[in-house]
Write a protein that holds these residues in place. Structure first.
Motif, mmCIF file in Angstrom:
data_model
loop_
_atom_site.group_PDB
_atom_site.id
_atom_site.type_symbol
_atom_site.label_atom_id
_atom_site.label_comp_id
_atom_site.label_asym_id
_atom_site.label_seq_id
_atom_site.Cartn_x
_atom_site.Cartn_y
_atom_site.Cartn_z
ATOM 1 N N LEU A 107 0.827 -1.200 0.000
ATOM 2 C CA LEU A 107 0.000 0.000 0.000
ATOM 3 C C LEU A 107 0.865 1.255 0.000
ATOM 4 C CD1 LEU A 107 -2.752 1.384 0.103
ATOM 5 C CD2 LEU A 107 -2.689 1.126 2.596
ATOM 6 N N GLY A 108 1.908 1.262 0.808
ATOM 7 C CA GLY A 108 2.808 2.412 0.845
ATOM 8 C C GLY A 108 3.456 2.668 -0.507
ATOM 9 N N MET A 109 3.897 1.595 -1.170
ATOM 10 C CA MET A 109 4.498 1.750 -2.498
ATOM 11 C C MET A 109 3.486 2.275 -3.504
ATOM 12 S SD MET A 109 7.213 -1.404 -2.921
ATOM 13 C CE MET A 109 6.007 -2.695 -2.707
ATOM 14 N N MET A 110 2.247 1.772 -3.442
ATOM 15 C CA MET A 110 1.200 2.247 -4.357
ATOM 16 C C MET A 110 0.928 3.723 -4.148
ATOM 17 S SD MET A 110 -1.846 -0.650 -4.832
ATOM 18 C CE MET A 110 -2.810 0.100 -3.591
ATOM 19 N N LEU A 111 0.774 4.123 -2.903
ATOM 20 C CA LEU A 111 0.483 5.525 -2.611
ATOM 21 C C LEU A 111 1.605 6.440 -3.102
ATOM 22 C CD1 LEU A 111 -1.062 5.213 0.944
ATOM 23 C CD2 LEU A 111 -2.179 6.224 -1.050
ATOM 24 N N LYS A 112 2.839 6.051 -2.836
ATOM 25 C CA LYS A 112 3.970 6.890 -3.236
ATOM 26 C C LYS A 112 4.081 6.959 -4.758
ATOM 27 C CE LYS A 112 8.740 7.894 -2.151
ATOM 28 N NZ LYS A 112 9.912 7.511 -1.376
ATOM 29 N N ALA A 113 3.953 5.812 -5.441
ATOM 30 C CA ALA A 113 4.106 5.785 -6.897
ATOM 31 C C ALA A 113 2.960 6.484 -7.616
ATOM 32 C CB ALA A 113 4.207 4.332 -7.382
ATOM 33 N N GLN A 114 1.745 6.348 -7.098
ATOM 34 C CA GLN A 114 0.579 6.840 -7.819
ATOM 35 C C GLN A 114 0.148 8.249 -7.417
ATOM 36 O OE1 GLN A 114 -0.695 5.258 -10.423
ATOM 37 N NE2 GLN A 114 0.795 3.637 -10.122
ATOM 38 N N THR A 115 0.420 8.632 -6.162
ATOM 39 C CA THR A 115 -0.058 9.942 -5.703
ATOM 40 C C THR A 115 1.068 10.834 -5.195
ATOM 41 O OG1 THR A 115 -0.433 9.286 -3.396
ATOM 42 C CG2 THR A 115 -2.232 8.853 -4.966
ATOM 43 N N GLY A 116 2.256 10.269 -5.006
ATOM 44 C CA GLY A 116 3.362 11.035 -4.451
ATOM 45 C C GLY A 116 3.348 11.096 -2.935
ATOM 46 N N PHE A 117 2.329 10.524 -2.302
ATOM 47 C CA PHE A 117 2.230 10.536 -0.851
ATOM 48 C C PHE A 117 3.141 9.466 -0.272
ATOM 49 C CE2 PHE A 117 0.369 9.041 3.144
ATOM 50 C CZ PHE A 117 0.350 10.224 3.855
ATOM 51 N N ASP A 118 4.017 9.846 0.635
ATOM 52 C CA ASP A 118 4.944 8.915 1.281
ATOM 53 C C ASP A 118 4.503 8.706 2.720
ATOM 54 O OD1 ASP A 118 7.010 7.440 2.325
ATOM 55 O OD2 ASP A 118 8.591 8.803 1.663
ATOM 56 N N PRO A 119 3.868 7.558 3.015
ATOM 57 C CA PRO A 119 3.375 7.323 4.365
ATOM 58 C C PRO A 119 4.474 7.301 5.416
ATOM 59 C CG PRO A 119 2.766 5.502 2.898
ATOM 60 C CD PRO A 119 3.533 6.488 2.094
ATOM 61 N N VAL A 120 5.669 6.850 5.054
ATOM 62 C CA VAL A 120 6.768 6.819 6.008
ATOM 63 C C VAL A 120 7.154 8.234 6.406
ATOM 64 C CG1 VAL A 120 9.169 6.134 6.382
ATOM 65 C CG2 VAL A 120 7.603 4.596 5.167
ATOM 66 N N ALA A 121 7.307 9.106 5.421
ATOM 67 C CA ALA A 121 7.651 10.503 5.702
ATOM 68 C C ALA A 121 6.533 11.185 6.490
ATOM 69 C CB ALA A 121 7.919 11.256 4.413
ATOM 70 N N ALA A 122 5.282 10.895 6.140
ATOM 71 C CA ALA A 122 4.149 11.495 6.847
ATOM 72 C C ALA A 122 4.104 11.058 8.306
ATOM 73 C CB ALA A 122 2.845 11.154 6.150
ATOM 74 N N SER A 123 4.366 9.778 8.549
ATOM 75 C CA SER A 123 4.365 9.268 9.924
ATOM 76 C C SER A 123 5.502 9.872 10.733
ATOM 77 C CB SER A 123 4.494 7.743 9.932
ATOM 78 O OG SER A 123 3.353 7.161 9.351
ATOM 79 N N THR A 124 6.674 10.013 10.102
ATOM 80 C CA THR A 124 7.834 10.584 10.782
ATOM 81 C C THR A 124 7.593 12.041 11.146
ATOM 82 O OG1 THR A 124 9.263 9.091 9.555
ATOM 83 C CG2 THR A 124 10.299 10.997 10.580
ATOM 84 N N SER A 125 7.062 12.811 10.209
ATOM 85 C CA SER A 125 6.829 14.239 10.493
ATOM 86 C C SER A 125 5.731 14.423 11.529
ATOM 87 C CB SER A 125 6.505 15.000 9.211
ATOM 88 O OG SER A 125 5.269 14.589 8.680
ATOM 89 N N GLN A 126 4.736 13.542 11.535
ATOM 90 C CA GLN A 126 3.660 13.647 12.521
ATOM 91 C C GLN A 126 4.202 13.315 13.925
ATOM 92 O OE1 GLN A 126 0.289 11.065 11.912
ATOM 93 N NE2 GLN A 126 -0.953 12.222 13.309
ATOM 94 N N ASN A 127 5.094 12.329 14.000
ATOM 95 C CA ASN A 127 5.662 11.959 15.293
ATOM 96 C C ASN A 127 6.591 13.026 15.838
ATOM 97 O OD1 ASN A 127 4.299 9.543 15.262
ATOM 98 N ND2 ASN A 127 5.994 8.388 14.383
ATOM 99 N N GLU A 128 7.191 13.821 14.953
ATOM 100 C CA GLU A 128 8.107 14.885 15.389
ATOM 101 C C GLU A 128 7.366 16.123 15.863
ATOM 102 O OE1 GLU A 128 10.582 15.532 12.007
ATOM 103 O OE2 GLU A 128 11.691 13.678 12.285
ATOM 104 N N GLY A 129 6.141 16.321 15.336
ATOM 105 C CA GLY A 129 5.411 17.555 15.641
ATOM 106 C C GLY A 129 4.563 17.484 16.797
#
Length: 129
Positions: A107-129
């Motif tokens: 799912l993460g690969m699909m989201l990144k390839a098809q929409t540009g959304f990177d769930p790993v980066a999103a999770s990391t930035s949310q945990n930092e904020g």
């Protein structure tokens, strides 16, 4: 306040249409063991994840796919099938349920390839904020 029958019917019809934008459509059917496994392993946490916020889950029964309003690239033959759609148009799919770890990775690969959304980066930035 009481709605006129025609207005009530129109609102009910609109409520049944897909919301569109980016969604993850889960095609399922009664008795599907892998659908039940996905429900046990993923369904509760899915809406709480970066992936779930980026592509909210919409469930569609296999027998209702043709009338769902989604523009799929090909027929759905297996359940569960997870179809990533944007504005109702298929972008990618996962056929079957390969287990929790593989599901999240695919799912993460699909989201990144098809929409540009990177769930790993999103999770990391949310945990930092």
């Amino acid at each position: 306040m009481r709605l006129a029958p025609a207005l009530a019917a129109a609102l009910l019809w609109v409520a049944t249409l897909p919301a569109f934008a980016v969604e993850l459509v889960m095609v399922e059917q009664p008795g599907c063991a892998y659908c039940r496994q996905w429900d046990r392993e993923v369904s509760v946490e899915y809406p709480k994840t970066a992936e779930g916020r980026a592509a909210p889950l919409v469930r569609v029964q296999l027998r209702e796919v043709e009338d769902s309003g989604y523009d799929l690239a090909r027929p759905v033959n297996y359940t569960p099938t997870f179809v990533l759609v944007e504005d109702g148009i298929e972008l990618a799919r996962i056929e079957g349920y390969p287990g929790e770890d593989f599901f999240w990775g695919l799912l993460g690969m699909m989201l990144k390839a098809q929409t540009g959304f990177d769930p790993v980066a999103a999770s990391t930035s949310q945990n930092e904020g």
